[in-house]
Design an enzyme around this catalytic site. Structure first.
Site, PDB file in Angstrom:
ATOM      1  N   ARG A  64      -2.641  -2.023  -3.396  1.00  0.00           N
ATOM      2  CA  ARG A  64      -3.806  -1.157  -3.214  1.00  0.00           C
ATOM      3  C   ARG A  64      -3.683   0.048  -4.146  1.00  0.00           C
ATOM      4  O   ARG A  64      -2.629   0.687  -4.214  1.00  0.00           O
ATOM      5  CB  ARG A  64      -3.866  -0.668  -1.779  1.00  0.00           C
ATOM      6  CG  ARG A  64      -4.982   0.330  -1.583  1.00  0.00           C
ATOM      7  CD  ARG A  64      -4.791   1.139  -0.331  1.00  0.00           C
ATOM      8  NE  ARG A  64      -5.863   2.102  -0.204  1.00  0.00           N
ATOM      9  CZ  ARG A  64      -5.683   3.305   0.332  1.00  0.00           C
ATOM     10  NH1 ARG A  64      -4.507   3.693   0.763  1.00  0.00           N
ATOM     11  NH2 ARG A  64      -6.702   4.135   0.427  1.00  0.00           N
ATOM     12  N   ARG A  67      -8.906  17.173   6.537  1.00  0.00           N
ATOM     13  CA  ARG A  67      -9.697  17.560   5.355  1.00  0.00           C
ATOM     14  C   ARG A  67     -11.042  18.124   5.780  1.00  0.00           C
ATOM     15  O   ARG A  67     -11.630  17.647   6.748  1.00  0.00           O
ATOM     16  CB  ARG A  67      -9.926  16.346   4.452  1.00  0.00           C
ATOM     17  CG  ARG A  67      -8.681  15.896   3.742  1.00  0.00           C
ATOM     18  CD  ARG A  67      -8.952  14.657   2.888  1.00  0.00           C
ATOM     19  NE  ARG A  67      -7.892  13.700   3.066  1.00  0.00           N
ATOM     20  CZ  ARG A  67      -8.061  12.382   3.019  1.00  0.00           C
ATOM     21  NH1 ARG A  67      -9.235  11.862   2.791  1.00  0.00           N
ATOM     22  NH2 ARG A  67      -7.031  11.584   3.198  1.00  0.00           N
ATOM     23  N   ASN A  87       0.866  -1.181   0.000  1.00  0.00           N
ATOM     24  CA  ASN A  87       0.000   0.000   0.000  1.00  0.00           C
ATOM     25  C   ASN A  87       0.901   1.229   0.000  1.00  0.00           C
ATOM     26  O   ASN A  87       1.442   1.615   1.032  1.00  0.00           O
ATOM     27  CB  ASN A  87      -0.884  -0.047   1.252  1.00  0.00           C
ATOM     28  CG  ASN A  87      -1.810   1.151   1.348  1.00  0.00           C
ATOM     29  OD1 ASN A  87      -1.727   2.086   0.532  1.00  0.00           O
ATOM     30  ND2 ASN A  87      -2.675   1.141   2.343  1.00  0.00           N
ATOM     31  N   HIS A 113     -12.202   3.975   0.046  1.00  0.00           N
ATOM     32  CA  HIS A 113     -12.310   3.003   1.156  1.00  0.00           C
ATOM     33  C   HIS A 113     -13.183   1.801   0.784  1.00  0.00           C
ATOM     34  O   HIS A 113     -13.764   1.145   1.657  1.00  0.00           O
ATOM     35  CB  HIS A 113     -12.949   3.656   2.416  1.00  0.00           C
ATOM     36  CG  HIS A 113     -12.135   4.743   3.032  1.00  0.00           C
ATOM     37  ND1 HIS A 113     -12.708   5.888   3.532  1.00  0.00           N
ATOM     38  CD2 HIS A 113     -10.812   4.866   3.240  1.00  0.00           C
ATOM     39  CE1 HIS A 113     -11.778   6.669   4.032  1.00  0.00           C
ATOM     40  NE2 HIS A 113     -10.600   6.068   3.864  1.00  0.00           N
ATOM     41  N   GLU A 142      -8.503  -4.325   5.486  1.00  0.00           N
ATOM     42  CA  GLU A 142      -8.338  -4.034   4.060  1.00  0.00           C
ATOM     43  C   GLU A 142      -7.270  -4.927   3.434  1.00  0.00           C
ATOM     44  O   GLU A 142      -7.391  -5.348   2.282  1.00  0.00           O
ATOM     45  CB  GLU A 142      -7.974  -2.556   3.876  1.00  0.00           C
ATOM     46  CG  GLU A 142      -9.130  -1.637   4.230  1.00  0.00           C
ATOM     47  CD  GLU A 142      -8.738  -0.190   4.405  1.00  0.00           C
ATOM     48  OE1 GLU A 142      -8.183   0.146   5.476  1.00  0.00           O
ATOM     49  OE2 GLU A 142      -8.977   0.606   3.492  1.00  0.00           O
TER      50      GLU A 142
END
Ligand code: AMP
Length: 402
Positions: A96, A246, A13, A185, A390
């Site tokens: 990923r 964010r 990742n 996600h 994940e």
């Protein structure tokens, strides 16, 4: 460690300045190696790793300015040196990828053409896709005998209907330039939706859940009959919920105001919206949710506002997905904040009382630090905490090509 009977997958990742890696068995989920290279491209670049699920953590400095290629080379030449059993057990490498645009709704085997498409999608994920490409290219060289498979964060959301994924903007922006909502996600929303169906004892194809992945980045997803029908992130991960740094949803005119009236450059606006807003912007102190809840306990007014905004906005998004789903079988909390913050879950369930949620205080307290569970009382609408995985979804996607 005996891995001789195992088939394992190397999961990679690559973030903009980091590289997370793991070697796991895609069937059992057992983890044989996990690690992180961070501060890549900076003088203080470093790497840490551990073998097994609770082996000792090892650490090394990487050469100053080391990038993803250097980190992967270190992994292959140093970390995995002498680990022949583990190397022999590898059957695939799973990468990923944050944004595959509309090109991919399933994991895909990498070839040069696929790499070119990832390159084409760079404008959709300007920080991530270039790092992914570095990782993919280096890993293909270093682990050249293995199939390399891309697993996309966006793929799960490719089932969203146009009414959910289009922006109310002129048609050509979508048809000619791909301006639409993609969502992120996806691997996490998918994993916890499948687990929730298992816990409910019903087929995922007949299960409707609202999944809230709440970490530094955060998104909610409406999953209808096992498929994503809406999600809060958009063309980029900036849309939707309030996050660590964010801003989530804001009036787009604020951008014009900052540029025209306040004299910001566009780069400065981008920086403010992505890196200086959210929990950090409101608290003035931290983007870390632990710091926020500690601030609430200590009576810090700014931390309290950040906490209130985070929960209120999240509850409003969840409420709106009753429109997308009609019937909701369960709400699921996951991600670093979702899996650990009792205070946040308690507040969000309280805000969602009109939908029939009643917190089970003991259940909520028990579901932390990797333990999942039901956090609502017997006759309440159901809410679960489900630790996400994940890496496992990526390993399983990659193993299909082994
Ligand atoms: P992630 O991006 O999924 O790793 O999640 C990171 C976020 O989870 C950070 O905001 C952390 O503060 C938050 N987090 C981790 N542990 C806890 C905890 N025990 N209580 C509250 N928030 C936590």
């Amino acid at each position: 460690m005996d891995t001789s009977k195992n088939q394992t997958v190397l999961v990679l990742n690559c973030g903009s300045s980091s590289l997370k890696f793991a070697i796991i068995n895609p069937e059992s989920g057992q983890q044989y190696l996990s690690g992180l290279a961070e501060a890549l491209t900076l003088p203080e670049a470093q790497i840490s790793w551990r073998f097994g699920e609770d082996g000792d953590k090892q650490k090394a400095a990487l050469p100053s300015g080391a990038d993803h290629t250097a980190a992967l080379t270190f992994l292959e030449e140093q970390v995995l040196h002498g680990q022949q059993g583990l190397l022999d057990s590898l059957v695939a490498v799973g990468h990923r990828v944050v944004n595959g645009g509309e090109y991919f709704s399933e994991p895909v085997l990498v070839n040069d053409e696929v790499e070119q498409i990832i390159e084409k999608c760079i404008p959709l994920a300007p920080l991530h896709n270039p790092a992914h490409l570095l990782g993919i290219r280096a890993a293909r060289r270093l682990f050249s005998s293995l199939p390399h498979v891309l697993v996309f964060d966006t793929a799960f959301h490719q089932t969203m209907p146009a009414a959910a994924f289009r922006y109310a903007l002129p048609d050509e922006l979508y048809h000619e330039h791909g301006v639409r909502r993609y969502g992120m996600h996806g691997t996490s929303h998918y994993y916890v939706a499948v687990k929730a169906a298992e816990w409910l004892g019903q087929p995922v194809e007949e299960t409707n859940v609202i999944t809230a992945h709440l970490g530094n980045g955060a998104s909610v997803c409406a999953v209808k009959n096992g498929k994503s029908v809406d999600t809060s992130m958009g063309m980029t991960p900036l849309e939707g919920l309030m996050m660590g740094t964010r801003c989530g949803n804001v009036d787009p005119s604020i951008v014009f105001f900052m540029v025209d009236e306040l004299g910001y450059t566009l780069d400065q606006v981008k920086d403010v919206l992505n890196k200086k807003s959210g929990l950090l912007g409101i608290s003035g102190k931290t983007s870390d949710f632990r710091g926020i809840t500690q601030g609430v306990e200590e009576g810090d007014e700014n931390a309290k506002l950040a906490f209130d905004m985070f929960c209120y906005r999240l509850a409003k998004f969840i409420a709106s997905y009753y429109v997308s789903l009609g019937r909701v079988d369960a709400l699921v909390f996951t991600g670093g904040i979702g899996e650990n913050s009792l205070m946040m879950r308690s507040r969000v369930l309280e805000l969602l009382a009109p939908f029939g949620f009643v917190e089970d205080v003991k259940g909520n307290e028990a579901a932390r630090f990797g333990n999942g569970g039901l956090i609502t009382v017997a006759d309440s609408a159901k809410a679960f905490v489900i630790p996400t995985n994940e890496e496992l979804v990526i390993a399983q996607g990659a193993a299909r090509f082994a």
